[in-house]
Design a protein around this motif. Structure first.
Motif, mmCIF file in Angstrom:
data_model
loop_
_atom_site.group_PDB
_atom_site.id
_atom_site.type_symbol
_atom_site.label_atom_id
_atom_site.label_comp_id
_atom_site.label_asym_id
_atom_site.label_seq_id
_atom_site.Cartn_x
_atom_site.Cartn_y
_atom_site.Cartn_z
ATOM 1 N N ILE A 191 0.872 -1.179 0.000
ATOM 2 C CA ILE A 191 0.000 0.000 0.000
ATOM 3 C C ILE A 191 0.906 1.226 0.000
ATOM 4 O O ILE A 191 1.778 1.365 0.875
ATOM 5 C CB ILE A 191 -0.929 0.011 1.233
ATOM 6 N N LEU A 192 0.725 2.092 -0.981
ATOM 7 C CA LEU A 192 1.547 3.298 -1.091
ATOM 8 C C LEU A 192 0.714 4.530 -0.770
ATOM 9 O O LEU A 192 -0.434 4.640 -1.189
ATOM 10 C CB LEU A 192 2.108 3.442 -2.511
ATOM 11 N N LEU A 193 1.301 5.449 0.001
ATOM 12 C CA LEU A 193 0.699 6.748 0.282
ATOM 13 C C LEU A 193 1.666 7.796 -0.241
ATOM 14 O O LEU A 193 2.827 7.842 0.194
ATOM 15 C CB LEU A 193 0.465 6.919 1.788
ATOM 16 N N SER A 194 1.228 8.596 -1.203
ATOM 17 C CA SER A 194 2.098 9.571 -1.891
ATOM 18 C C SER A 194 3.359 8.899 -2.431
ATOM 19 O O SER A 194 4.473 9.423 -2.311
ATOM 20 C CB SER A 194 2.481 10.717 -0.953
ATOM 21 N N GLY A 195 3.208 7.696 -2.949
ATOM 22 C CA GLY A 195 4.331 6.975 -3.562
ATOM 23 C C GLY A 195 5.210 6.204 -2.602
ATOM 24 O O GLY A 195 6.100 5.473 -3.015
ATOM 25 N N GLN A 196 4.997 6.362 -1.284
ATOM 26 C CA GLN A 196 5.811 5.680 -0.274
ATOM 27 C C GLN A 196 5.077 4.464 0.283
ATOM 28 O O GLN A 196 3.902 4.562 0.636
ATOM 29 C CB GLN A 196 6.123 6.633 0.902
ATOM 30 N N ASP A 197 5.788 3.337 0.378
ATOM 31 C CA ASP A 197 5.204 2.132 0.975
ATOM 32 C C ASP A 197 5.026 2.384 2.475
ATOM 33 O O ASP A 197 5.984 2.745 3.162
ATOM 34 C CB ASP A 197 6.136 0.937 0.749
ATOM 35 N N ILE A 198 3.800 2.220 2.961
ATOM 36 C CA ILE A 198 3.534 2.550 4.374
ATOM 37 C C ILE A 198 3.495 1.318 5.273
ATOM 38 O O ILE A 198 3.089 1.397 6.433
ATOM 39 C CB ILE A 198 2.227 3.376 4.547
#
Length: 374
Positions: free
Chosen positions: A74-81
């Motif tokens: 799951i990515l938030l703003s391209g970052q894996d969270i």
């Protein structure tokens, strides 16, 4: 000046705020989320809709950080969270129970999360006042939760959730505890607040009317999969399956076999007298099984067979559901199949044209329904 339509999902230049990439979540042998890939964009009001156990809450809990995916990312703003704990994510969650502190005032409830950060005191006070104004609670700051109504408590929980300006706000059945009238009013308030703040909202609900009212897009879920994602209008008017057509609103499903009879036109043999005509951009082969989904409001009811009707069947009124502004007529055909037709109550009930056991004609156009494969 024409207003631009909000549809970032149609723009290949737009980068999603949230990306589910091949996400599967298992609890033992049970697959709660099944290889799900989905994008959600900034400033969207995205609704997850489906029956209990379809996986919508699991999706939300993974976004919040309360569950981790078994597979996928799951990515938030391209970052894996994946490894980011819930309190370190730019995500906030508003629970159905509101979870307000009963001993604190409305003002202190909203300030609670801000005080745990390193925000200066005067900035906290300004932010709380801003949130009270946004949620129209300025007069109630000094009251305790038990001294305000359910709808106001709901707004306090919303103000507290938005106080830290999260990128993403998750709402888990947020209006479930409110009565129908208040729920409808609050839906419009939620939309206004979401638009004002520009925060991305993801709402979990099993209430289709709520999802259709508030959302920019609706994801209809079943057994851990998203069956269709579209704007409310498209979900209602152009469902991609019998499941979605049946889940959203009232619908008649006529089952039969298709026979091409012109460009994008088909005769559907459905075992109730003459075949009915339907149009479809999706091709069907001769003899292919087909389902025609028609909304009750697209079917006209009359005492006589309309001379110009493309499709018309006769039956008798079996039941009438009076809904104030509308009446839904359940009409039984000679074969025993029941079709629902809806008409607006522009006249008083005492002057209603049809009653129980009356013979009536139902008619609809070739484009009234959607032809589906399954």
């Amino acid at each position: 000046m024409a207003q631009t339509v909000f549809a970032p999902w149609d723009d290949p230049q737009q980068k999603p705020l949230i990306q589910f990439v091949g996400v599967t979540k298992r609890f033992g042998d049970f697959v709660a989320i099944d290889n799900l890939t989905q994008d959600i964009y900034e400033k969207e009001f995205f609704a997850l809709l489906g029956p209990s156990g379809c996986g919508k809450t699991t999706m939300m809990r993974m976004l919040a950080g309360f569950e981790t995916p078994t597979e996928g990312s799951i990515l938030l703003s391209g970052q894996d969270i994946a490894g980011v704990p819930p309190n370190k994510r730019a995500v906030n969650m508003m629970f159905q129970s509101y979870a307000l502190f009963p001993h604190l005032t409305v003002w202190d409830n909203i300030a609670f999360g801000l005080r745990r950060s390193d925000m200066p005191k005067d900035a906290i006070a300004a932010r709380v006042e801003e949130m009270l104004k946004l949620t129209r609670l300025s007069k109630f700051g000094r009251r305790k939760p038990h001294q305000i109504s359910g709808g106001q408590r709901q707004r306090v929980a919303l103000a507290r959730s938005l106080a830290k300006a999260p990128k993403l706000l998750l709402l888990d059945e947020p209006l479930g505890a409110l009565d129908k009238k208040l729920r409808q009013d609050t839906q419009f308030e939620l939309m206004d607040i979401q638009e004002t703040t520009g925060t991305t909202f993801v709402i979990v609900t099993h209430d289709q009317e709520e999802a259709m009212t508030v959302a920019s897009r609706v994801a209809v879920m079943d057994e851990g999969r998203i069956i269709q994602v579209a704007t409310p209008e498209k979900i209602y008017e152009v469902p991609n399956s019998v499941y979605v057509a049946d889940f959203i609103g009232d619908v008649n499903i006529l089952e039969g076999t298709a026979k091409p009879n012109g460009t994008e036109s088909y005769a559907i043999d459905w075992g109730n007298g003459a075949p009915v005509t339907a149009t479809s951009v999706r091709p069907f082969t001769d003899g292919q099984k087909a389902f025609l989904a028609i909304r009750p409001e697209k079917i006209a009811i009359s005492a006589e067979c309309p001379a110009d009707a493309v499709n018309a069947v006769q039956g008798k009124v079996l039941d009438i559901a009076y809904l104030g502004n509308l009446s839904t007529y359940h009409v039984e055909l000679p074969t025993g199949q029941v079709i629902k037709a809806q008409s607006a109550n522009t006249r008083r009930v005492s002057r209603r044209a049809y009653t129980w056991e009356d013979p009536v004609w139902l008619s609809w156009s070739a484009t009234a329904g959607v032809l589906l494969v399954s």
